[in-house]
Write an enzyme that holds these catalytic residues in place. Structure first.
Site, PDB file in Angstrom:
ATOM      1  N   HIS A 135       0.827  -1.223   0.000  1.00  0.00           N
ATOM      2  CA  HIS A 135       0.000   0.000   0.000  1.00  0.00           C
ATOM      3  C   HIS A 135       0.850   1.257   0.000  1.00  0.00           C
ATOM      4  O   HIS A 135       0.377   2.310  -0.429  1.00  0.00           O
ATOM      5  CB  HIS A 135      -0.865   0.045   1.259  1.00  0.00           C
ATOM      6  CG  HIS A 135      -2.196  -0.589   1.099  1.00  0.00           C
ATOM      7  ND1 HIS A 135      -3.031  -0.842   2.155  1.00  0.00           N
ATOM      8  CD2 HIS A 135      -2.853  -1.015   0.007  1.00  0.00           C
ATOM      9  CE1 HIS A 135      -4.134  -1.390   1.717  1.00  0.00           C
ATOM     10  NE2 HIS A 135      -4.051  -1.495   0.417  1.00  0.00           N
ATOM     11  N   HIS A 147      -9.769   9.600  -0.081  1.00  0.00           N
ATOM     12  CA  HIS A 147      -8.923   8.424  -0.242  1.00  0.00           C
ATOM     13  C   HIS A 147      -7.730   8.587   0.704  1.00  0.00           C
ATOM     14  O   HIS A 147      -6.954   7.674   0.920  1.00  0.00           O
ATOM     15  CB  HIS A 147      -8.439   8.256  -1.697  1.00  0.00           C
ATOM     16  CG  HIS A 147      -7.731   6.961  -1.924  1.00  0.00           C
ATOM     17  ND1 HIS A 147      -6.362   6.863  -1.944  1.00  0.00           N
ATOM     18  CD2 HIS A 147      -8.195   5.715  -2.085  1.00  0.00           C
ATOM     19  CE1 HIS A 147      -6.006   5.610  -2.144  1.00  0.00           C
ATOM     20  NE2 HIS A 147      -7.102   4.877  -2.239  1.00  0.00           N
ATOM     21  N   LYS A 175      -5.958   8.918   4.362  1.00  0.00           N
ATOM     22  CA  LYS A 175      -6.148   8.220   5.633  1.00  0.00           C
ATOM     23  C   LYS A 175      -5.431   9.039   6.693  1.00  0.00           C
ATOM     24  O   LYS A 175      -4.226   9.297   6.554  1.00  0.00           O
ATOM     25  CB  LYS A 175      -5.543   6.820   5.612  1.00  0.00           C
ATOM     26  CG  LYS A 175      -6.195   5.879   4.617  1.00  0.00           C
ATOM     27  CD  LYS A 175      -5.503   5.879   3.270  1.00  0.00           C
ATOM     28  CE  LYS A 175      -6.097   4.781   2.424  1.00  0.00           C
ATOM     29  NZ  LYS A 175      -6.307   5.209   1.017  1.00  0.00           N
TER      30      LYS A 175
HETATM   31  O1  LIG Z   1      -4.997   2.824  -2.427  1.00  0.00           O
HETATM   32  C1  LIG Z   1      -4.855   1.616  -2.236  1.00  0.00           C
HETATM   33  O2  LIG Z   1      -3.810   1.123  -1.767  1.00  0.00           O
HETATM   34  C2  LIG Z   1      -5.967   0.689  -2.597  1.00  0.00           C
HETATM   35  C3  LIG Z   1      -5.888  -0.656  -2.286  1.00  0.00           C
HETATM   36  N1  LIG Z   1      -6.848  -1.531  -2.608  1.00  0.00           N
HETATM   37  C4  LIG Z   1      -7.946  -1.094  -3.278  1.00  0.00           C
HETATM   38  C5  LIG Z   1      -8.959  -2.008  -3.656  1.00  0.00           C
HETATM   39  S1  LIG Z   1      -8.775  -3.677  -3.253  1.00  0.00           S
HETATM   40  O3  LIG Z   1      -7.492  -4.137  -3.805  1.00  0.00           O
HETATM   41  O4  LIG Z   1      -8.746  -3.772  -1.809  1.00  0.00           O
HETATM   42  O5  LIG Z   1      -9.923  -4.385  -3.836  1.00  0.00           O
HETATM   43  C6  LIG Z   1     -10.079  -1.597  -4.327  1.00  0.00           C
HETATM   44  C7  LIG Z   1     -10.232  -0.255  -4.647  1.00  0.00           C
HETATM   45  C8  LIG Z   1      -9.268   0.682  -4.303  1.00  0.00           C
HETATM   46  C9  LIG Z   1      -8.118   0.265  -3.615  1.00  0.00           C
HETATM   47  C10 LIG Z   1      -7.088   1.179  -3.241  1.00  0.00           C
HETATM   48  O6  LIG Z   1      -7.214   2.488  -3.520  1.00  0.00           O
END
Ligand SMILES: O=C(O)c1cnc2c(S(=O)(=O)O)cccc2c1O
Length: 455
Positions: free
Chosen positions: A117, A344, A346
């Site tokens: 991430h 988006h 955190k």
């Molecule tokens: O910013 C991130 O690191 C991140 C990680 N995962 C995401 C997923 S999912 O992989 O959890 O399905 C689905 C939609 C957005 C995501 C996202 O913005």
């Protein structure tokens, strides 16, 4: 150029906190003019003569990313660090093959369901380097109409010898090196040598990072929410903040376990509530307030229901934790002009009940999940973390203050903290529901007149 819109002026105007939001298309210009940057601003020649860069991220659109660099920097060596495996890894390799200046580094993910991430840029210039720690994927929609957070370092000067290259009082350099060493990849050797030659004494933030593993002993306090707990134990607020709520704000929620005490209002809140030398667990736990978009926040946002495509809270997880309803607060950002720019970003903070001051503030890639922050195992002997995450913690004493006043309530104070949302938070109504991304919403149309039918 000396104009206010020159990227270097935007960056310098936000010193010494260096905490910005991303520009949002479709809101009044006054909310983008100060305290906001776009990705092209971060890569602008006015910030320095870029020689090479390293982009750590989760979702990366390589052709789009290349286009965000100014033409004169578009063929400078670029390393992309990602955690994709199997087909997604092959897709990355194919996409990168078209660019001879791009090298991919694949982060090890040896624990199931872990993800890479971390969102960080290492920008190496001729005279020094900058570190950018942020919350946006390297895809166009993450920089278009969402609320995202960016911390950008001052220029860290390059030194002739490692002995001249000092660290900061917050151990920023040591923690950055320790984080990168945790990847255990030979690809980072040259970058680590370069980083060691830079003077990072001007860094005023603490790094709060996570790396996959079952961390025991001293390592238990090196990562995740126990690193936050350790810093707050040493340098956190005193007992005067005991009754102040702790706040979490994020774009996704993991499985929290059968009861609130299982993790979120147990070990996690105990870390957020840690005070200097006073045991958080000894007395009553403070109120926990969680800011996460409701279904209507998403429906009425600039993007409409599609904003929910980046808010991956699944119904099967939500139904197992109805106890979370007591914690939910709306996404509301009137004073930043971003109530309709879905978050988006955190962030985690501890705020006076009236919202006029905060005791500390963190911006990070870490959502509300055990995978990101870690969960205790083996009777508390080990902290199990699945993912790579990184964020920065702002403590008032690193800026000569006892507390931060909040910009929303003290607009003239240059050291007022630019909190991205309105404080105090606004609790959900009984009828409000948290956004869940894998169920249909057919009752009311969104800002574009559409419904939401996931399948
Ligand atoms: O910013 C991130 O690191 C991140 C990680 N995962 C995401 C997923 S999912 O992989 O959890 O399905 C689905 C939609 C957005 C995501 C996202 O913005």
């Amino acid at each position: 150029s000396s104009s206010r819109s020159d990227p270097l002026n935007i960056i310098e105007a936000c010193q010494p906190l260096n905490f910005l939001l991303t520009k949002v298309t479709g809101i009044q210009e006054k909310y983008n003019r100060s305290g906001a940057v776009g990705i092209k601003d971060l890569l602008s020649p006015s910030l320095g003569s870029l020689q090479e860069s390293v982009q750590f991220n989760y979702m990366i659109d390589i052709p789009w990313l290349v286009q965000q660099y100014p033409p004169q920097f578009r063929s400078k060596p670029l390393v992309i660090v990602h955690g994709h495996q199997r087909q997604a890894k092959m897709d990355m390799d194919v996409a990168a093959d078209h660019y001879k200046h791009i090298k991919l580094v694949n982060a090890k993910l040896e624990i199931m369901y872990g993800t890479h991430h971390t969102k960080m840029m290492l920008l190496f210039y001729d005279i020094g380097m900058r570190v950018v720690i942020h919350t946006a994927n390297l895809i166009e929609k993450d920089w278009h109409q969402k609320t995202q957070g960016v911390w950008i370092s001052p220029m860290f000067p390059k030194c002739k010898t490692a002995s001249d290259a000092k660290d900061s009082s917050t151990n920023f350099k040591q923690d950055l090196i320790q984080y990168m060493e945790a990847y255990r990849t030979p690809h980072f050797k040259s970058w680590l040598e370069k980083i060691k030659l830079h003077d990072m004494s001007s860094a005023k933030v603490h790094i709060i990072a996570s790396v996959p593993g079952r961390h025991i002993g001293p390592a238990k306090q090196t990562w995740g929410h126990f690193k936050l707990r350790k810093i707050l134990r040493q340098l956190g607020p005193g007992n005067s903040c005991k009754s102040w709520p702790v706040i979490g704000q994020f774009s996704s929620i993991g499985s929290m376990g059968p009861t609130k005490e299982s993790w979120v209002y147990g070990e996690f809140t105990e870390s957020l509530a840690t005070t200097k030398d006073g045991g958080a667990s000894l007395t009553m736990k403070p109120t926990l307030k969680l800011i996460y978009p409701s279904k209507d926040n998403v429906r009425t946002s600039l993007e409409g229901y599609p904003a929910g495509g980046s808010l991956p809270y699944s119904i099967k997880t939500a139904v197992k934790q109805q106890y979370m309803h007591q914690f939910w607060n709306h996404w509301k950002s009137e004073h930043r002009g971003r109530s309709a720019a879905c978050p988006h970003i955190k962030t985690y903070t501890r705020s006076h009940p009236d919202g006029t001051s905060i005791a500390w503030f963190a911006v990070t890639s870490a959502n509300l999940s055990k995978a990101a922050w870690g969960a205790l195992e083996k009777k508390g002997q080990q902290l199990m973390i699945r993912s790579y995450e990184i964020g920065v913690l702002f403590l008032p004493q690193n800026y000569g203050l006892e507390k931060f006043k909040t910009l929303e309530h003290a607009s003239e104070d240059p050291l007022a903290f630019p909190v991205p949302y309105d404080l105090p938070p606004t609790h959900y109504e009984k009828s409000d529901r948290p956004w869940v991304w894998d169920i249909p919403y057919m009752d009311k149309p969104d800002t574009h007149g559409n419904k939401w039918c996931p399948q």
